[in-house]
Design a protein around this motif. Structure first.
Motif, PDB file in Angstrom:
ATOM      1  N   ARG A  60     -20.218 -21.877  -5.587  1.00 24.44           N
ATOM      2  CA  ARG A  60     -20.570 -22.271  -6.950  1.00 24.44           C
ATOM      3  C   ARG A  60     -21.742 -23.247  -6.941  1.00 24.44           C
ATOM      4  N   ASP A  71     -25.201 -22.240  -8.756  1.00 23.48           N
ATOM      5  CA  ASP A  71     -25.702 -23.042  -9.873  1.00 23.48           C
ATOM      6  C   ASP A  71     -27.070 -23.635  -9.552  1.00 23.48           C
ATOM      7  N   ALA A  96     -12.815 -18.941 -12.557  1.00 24.94           N
ATOM      8  CA  ALA A  96     -14.146 -18.945 -13.180  1.00 24.94           C
ATOM      9  C   ALA A  96     -14.591 -17.522 -13.509  1.00 24.94           C
ATOM     10  N   GLU A 141     -14.495 -15.631 -16.244  1.00 26.75           N
ATOM     11  CA  GLU A 141     -15.271 -15.446 -17.480  1.00 26.75           C
ATOM     12  C   GLU A 141     -16.670 -16.036 -17.333  1.00 26.75           C
ATOM     13  N   GLU A 142     -16.758 -17.202 -16.718  1.00 23.77           N
ATOM     14  CA  GLU A 142     -18.061 -17.856 -16.506  1.00 23.77           C
ATOM     15  C   GLU A 142     -18.972 -16.990 -15.645  1.00 23.77           C
TER      16      GLU A 142
END
Length: 236
Positions: A122, A126, A151, A153-154
């Motif tokens: 992550r 990001d 995570a 949906e993200e």
């Protein structure tokens, strides 16, 4: 470097999985993919990947800790942090650590995570997004059940928004309600790629998973050992 931190919050992400936000008394300079050590005692320091991006963390450090009852190693850390939060006291961390951080490269990236190893990838993902990198990125995240893909949906939204980013969730126990890939996350990767020689590969999960991935990718998928990164390699 040992640093005192306030525990800002502890939030349940999934069953036995927690997001912890720490606010260090002095800023921590780290690279995407590095980890910190929670100091539990003079000779007891426990490693956890930093889920924050180094360019968008606003002074806070985010951890994702899987703390099932049978995992006393992590559960004791969450309990210690909960006590610090309740009493407004500090905890100590030692940071940063790790050599498996994001490399400067034009190659495509393969990010592989098992369980809360997602926190490692992550940070890398990001950071790539915030820096506007256009490398092709395939993120494979394996879990026993969909509910543990906290995570989902993200990442699905990121997959839809960015043409170069591809999210591939893999569930071991589909219980008849999962339409995506099932089984082992490494098997899913092996089935999707024939040649990994032009990829930078980042792996987070159990030590045996990381070791197996390195072996299989090198011998069966033409991956280059110098382009495979995992902090687990320092321990196996």
């Amino acid at each position: 470097m040992t640093i005192s931190c306030k525990v800002k919050s502890i939030e349940a992400l999934a069953s036995n999985t927690f997001r912890v936000l720490l606010h260090p008394e002095t800023p921590v300079a780290f690279k995407a993919g590095q980890y910190l050590m929670v100091v539990m005692g003079e000779k007891d320091k426990r490693p956890f990947s930093i889920a924050s991006s180094p360019c968008r963390h606003e002074g806070e450090l985010e951890l994702h800790i899987g703390a099932a009852e049978e995992n006393a190693y992590a559960l004791e850390v969450v309990e210690s942090m909960q006590e610090a939060l309740n009493s407004d006291s500090d905890i100590l961390i030692d940071a940063p650590h790790g050599d498996a951080f994001l490399q400067q490269s034009d190659r495509a990236m393969l990010l592989i995570a098992g369980g809360t190893g997602f926190s490692y990838v992550r940070s890398i993902l990001d950071h790539c997004i915030s820096q506007g990198l256009e490398n092709a990125i395939h993120l494979y995240w394996g879990a026993r059940e969909k509910s543990q893909l906290y995570a989902f949906e993200e990442l699905s939204a990121i997959d839809s928004e960015y043409a170069n980013i591809h999210f591939v969730p893999v569930v071991e126990n589909d219980e008849g309600i999962w339409s995506g890939k099932t089984g082992n996350v490494l098997q899913a990767v092996m089935g999707d790629f024939s040649d990994l020689s032009q990829h930078d590969i980042y792996i987070a999960g159990r030590f045996e998973m990381a070791g197996s991935a390195r072996e299989q990718f090198i011998f069966n998928k033409k991956a280059k050992v110098e382009q495979i990164y995992s902090d687990a390699f320092a321990f196996i």
